[in-house]
Design an enzyme around this catalytic site. Structure first.
Site, PDB file in Angstrom:
ATOM      1  N   GLU A   1      -5.957  -4.693  10.151  1.00  0.00           N
ATOM      2  CA  GLU A   1      -4.888  -3.750  10.450  1.00  0.00           C
ATOM      3  C   GLU A   1      -5.206  -2.977  11.727  1.00  0.00           C
ATOM      4  O   GLU A   1      -5.956  -1.989  11.680  1.00  0.00           O
ATOM      5  CB  GLU A   1      -4.738  -2.742   9.301  1.00  0.00           C
ATOM      6  CG  GLU A   1      -4.396  -3.357   7.974  1.00  0.00           C
ATOM      7  CD  GLU A   1      -3.769  -2.347   7.025  1.00  0.00           C
ATOM      8  OE1 GLU A   1      -2.661  -2.603   6.561  1.00  0.00           O
ATOM      9  OE2 GLU A   1      -4.371  -1.289   6.791  1.00  0.00           O
ATOM     10  N   SER A  19       2.903  -2.211  10.210  1.00  0.00           N
ATOM     11  CA  SER A  19       4.348  -2.299  10.449  1.00  0.00           C
ATOM     12  C   SER A  19       4.953  -3.661  10.127  1.00  0.00           C
ATOM     13  O   SER A  19       5.901  -4.090  10.775  1.00  0.00           O
ATOM     14  CB  SER A  19       4.674  -1.898  11.897  1.00  0.00           C
ATOM     15  OG  SER A  19       4.281  -0.560  12.136  1.00  0.00           O
ATOM     16  N   GLY A  37       2.618  -1.227   4.244  1.00  0.00           N
ATOM     17  CA  GLY A  37       2.745   0.193   3.906  1.00  0.00           C
ATOM     18  C   GLY A  37       4.199   0.563   3.694  1.00  0.00           C
ATOM     19  O   GLY A  37       4.776   0.312   2.636  1.00  0.00           O
ATOM     20  N   GLY A  38       4.808   1.142   4.712  1.00  0.00           N
ATOM     21  CA  GLY A  38       6.177   1.663   4.633  1.00  0.00           C
ATOM     22  C   GLY A  38       7.171   0.742   3.947  1.00  0.00           C
ATOM     23  O   GLY A  38       7.923   1.171   3.048  1.00  0.00           O
ATOM     24  N   HIS A  65      -9.643   1.616   4.189  1.00  0.00           N
ATOM     25  CA  HIS A  65      -8.414   1.730   4.993  1.00  0.00           C
ATOM     26  C   HIS A  65      -8.681   2.679   6.170  1.00  0.00           C
ATOM     27  O   HIS A  65      -9.442   3.637   6.035  1.00  0.00           O
ATOM     28  CB  HIS A  65      -7.273   2.262   4.123  1.00  0.00           C
ATOM     29  CG  HIS A  65      -5.952   2.177   4.808  1.00  0.00           C
ATOM     30  ND1 HIS A  65      -5.546   3.112   5.720  1.00  0.00           N
ATOM     31  CD2 HIS A  65      -4.967   1.253   4.749  1.00  0.00           C
ATOM     32  CE1 HIS A  65      -4.347   2.757   6.192  1.00  0.00           C
ATOM     33  NE2 HIS A  65      -3.977   1.642   5.616  1.00  0.00           N
ATOM     34  N   GLY A  79       2.126   2.192  10.703  1.00  0.00           N
ATOM     35  CA  GLY A  79       3.129   3.253  10.580  1.00  0.00           C
ATOM     36  C   GLY A  79       3.802   3.618  11.884  1.00  0.00           C
ATOM     37  O   GLY A  79       4.469   4.655  11.982  1.00  0.00           O
ATOM     38  N   GLU A  83      -7.036   5.022   7.334  1.00  0.00           N
ATOM     39  CA  GLU A  83      -6.753   6.436   7.049  1.00  0.00           C
ATOM     40  C   GLU A  83      -7.912   7.083   6.302  1.00  0.00           C
ATOM     41  O   GLU A  83      -8.215   8.262   6.509  1.00  0.00           O
ATOM     42  CB  GLU A  83      -5.433   6.545   6.262  1.00  0.00           C
ATOM     43  CG  GLU A  83      -4.241   6.261   7.169  1.00  0.00           C
ATOM     44  CD  GLU A  83      -3.041   5.617   6.487  1.00  0.00           C
ATOM     45  OE1 GLU A  83      -2.943   5.649   5.249  1.00  0.00           O
ATOM     46  OE2 GLU A  83      -2.190   5.069   7.224  1.00  0.00           O
ATOM     47  N   ASN A 115       0.881  -1.168   0.000  1.00  0.00           N
ATOM     48  CA  ASN A 115       0.000   0.000   0.000  1.00  0.00           C
ATOM     49  C   ASN A 115       0.918   1.216   0.000  1.00  0.00           C
ATOM     50  O   ASN A 115       1.502   1.555   1.018  1.00  0.00           O
ATOM     51  CB  ASN A 115      -0.890  -0.032   1.251  1.00  0.00           C
ATOM     52  CG  ASN A 115      -1.711   1.229   1.412  1.00  0.00           C
ATOM     53  OD1 ASN A 115      -1.801   2.049   0.497  1.00  0.00           O
ATOM     54  ND2 ASN A 115      -2.309   1.409   2.586  1.00  0.00           N
ATOM     55  N   TRP A 116       1.039   1.825  -1.168  1.00  0.00           N
ATOM     56  CA  TRP A 116       2.002   2.932  -1.307  1.00  0.00           C
ATOM     57  C   TRP A 116       1.515   4.212  -0.623  1.00  0.00           C
ATOM     58  O   TRP A 116       2.268   5.136  -0.428  1.00  0.00           O
ATOM     59  CB  TRP A 116       2.272   3.207  -2.779  1.00  0.00           C
ATOM     60  CG  TRP A 116       3.093   2.156  -3.464  1.00  0.00           C
ATOM     61  CD1 TRP A 116       3.401   0.895  -3.010  1.00  0.00           C
ATOM     62  CD2 TRP A 116       3.723   2.278  -4.749  1.00  0.00           C
ATOM     63  NE1 TRP A 116       4.178   0.246  -3.925  1.00  0.00           N
ATOM     64  CE2 TRP A 116       4.399   1.053  -5.008  1.00  0.00           C
ATOM     65  CE3 TRP A 116       3.786   3.288  -5.716  1.00  0.00           C
ATOM     66  CZ2 TRP A 116       5.124   0.838  -6.185  1.00  0.00           C
ATOM     67  CZ3 TRP A 116       4.499   3.063  -6.890  1.00  0.00           C
ATOM     68  CH2 TRP A 116       5.169   1.859  -7.109  1.00  0.00           C
ATOM     69  N   LYS A 117       0.225   4.293  -0.328  1.00  0.00           N
ATOM     70  CA  LYS A 117      -0.380   5.503   0.265  1.00  0.00           C
ATOM     71  C   LYS A 117      -0.097   6.718  -0.634  1.00  0.00           C
ATOM     72  O   LYS A 117      -0.047   6.562  -1.843  1.00  0.00           O
ATOM     73  CB  LYS A 117       0.129   5.689   1.692  1.00  0.00           C
ATOM     74  CG  LYS A 117      -0.039   4.410   2.518  1.00  0.00           C
ATOM     75  CD  LYS A 117       0.095   4.618   3.979  1.00  0.00           C
ATOM     76  CE  LYS A 117      -0.120   3.293   4.689  1.00  0.00           C
ATOM     77  NZ  LYS A 117      -0.143   3.406   6.122  1.00  0.00           N
TER      78      LYS A 117
HETATM   79  P1  PGA Z   1       2.534   0.195   7.589  1.00  0.00           P
HETATM   80  O1  PGA Z   1       1.126   0.470   6.875  1.00  0.00           O
HETATM   81  O2  PGA Z   1       3.032  -1.125   7.062  1.00  0.00           O
HETATM   82  O3  PGA Z   1       3.404   1.347   7.177  1.00  0.00           O
HETATM   83  O4  PGA Z   1       2.278   0.147   9.044  1.00  0.00           O
HETATM   84  C1  PGA Z   1       0.206  -0.574   6.649  1.00  0.00           C
HETATM   85  C2  PGA Z   1      -1.039  -0.025   6.034  1.00  0.00           C
HETATM   86  O5  PGA Z   1      -1.506   1.048   6.456  1.00  0.00           O
HETATM   87  O6  PGA Z   1      -1.628  -0.646   5.144  1.00  0.00           O
END
Ligand code: PGA
Length: 248
Positions: free
Chosen positions: A166, A212, A233-234, A94, A172, A96, A9-11
């Site tokens: 999640e 994470s 994500g990251g 998601h 994050g 966010e 997930n590149w966000k």
């Molecule tokens: P993260 O993000 O791996 O950076 O914690 C995961 C996500 O929000 O899908």
């Protein structure tokens, strides 16, 4: 047997030209015969990324989508636009988007139904806040998110849906849920699916863990009985993603 699925997930990261460079770097590292690999990228990166992944095992996903077919919805993107551009997956709900853009379970349900209608595979996210975990209401909350998210989705469509668990406190933050915590909730989600549908549907549906995930934590997490891969994500923006895909 459920096939493992690892999605990045590149966000809101990477311009179109940066996106193509990242794909070039990751391409050889994420090659795999037994894991489904998906890059969920910002809308503006979709077209160049679809081009850049041609001839590889990488599938492209969107990070969001609107639930109407077309019309006066300035700034939104329709399922048909995604499909025509070569997208196969779409992240929906998601945390966010729930937090910053006020998406509700009912909105997410409309999106899930619409995505399935267009043969897009939804990666439907759920997860509790730290406060909810501390109050002991994690499973009540997640059951609600899953039940409303899948409302009116028939069993033969539900098996296509990927559910991403999640925990918000792990996203994050560098604070991964322990394998026990992650397995516990993913196992409960599977039970919830069995209650809504039946055992066969519950056994078929893929459940990812996200929050994470990194190259170190992925092997244990993905080896859990009810965890069928991850939403990352990251670490999906780094070469580490190759080690996460090839976690075995
Ligand atoms: P993260 O993000 O791996 O950076 O914690 C995961 C996500 O929000 O899908």
């Amino acid at each position: 047997m459920r096939r493992t699925i690892v999605a990045g997930n590149w966000k809101m990261n990477k311009t179109p030209s940066e996106a193509v460079k990242l794909v070039e770097t990751l391409k050889p590292l994420v090659a795999s015969d037994d894991v489904d690999v998906v890059f969920c990228v910002p809308a503006i990166d979709i077209v160049p990324v679809v081009e850049a992944v041609k001839g590889t095992n990488i599938k492209v996903g969107a990070e969001n989508m609107y639930y109407e077919e077309s019309g006066a919805y300035t700034g939104e993107i329709s399922p048909a636009m995604l499909v025509d551009a070569g997208v196969e997956y779409v992240v929906l709900g998601h945390s966010e988007r729930r937090e910053y853009f006020k998406e509700t379970d009912a909105d997410i349900n409309k999106k899930v139904l619409k995505a399935l209608e267009h043969n897009l595979i939804p990666i439907m996210c759920c997860g509790e806040s730290l406060e909810q975990r501390e109050q002991g209401v994690t499973m009540d909350f997640i059951r609600q998110q899953v039940k409303i998210g899948l409302q009116n989705v028939p069993a033969e469509q539900a098996v296509k849906v990927v559910i991403a668990y999640e925990p918000i406190w792990a996203i994050g933050t560098g604070k991964t849920a322990t394998t026990e915590q992650a397995q516990e909730v993913c196992g409960e989600i599977r039970k919830c699916i069995a209650e809504i549908y039946d055992d066969a549907t519950a056994a078929a549906i893929r459940i990812q863990y996200g929050g994470s995930v990194n190259a170190k934590t992925a092997p244990d997490l993905f080896a859990q009985e009810d965890i069928d891969g991850g939403l990352v994500g990251g670490a999906s923006l780094k070469e580490d993603f190759g080690s996460i895909v090839n976690y075995k």
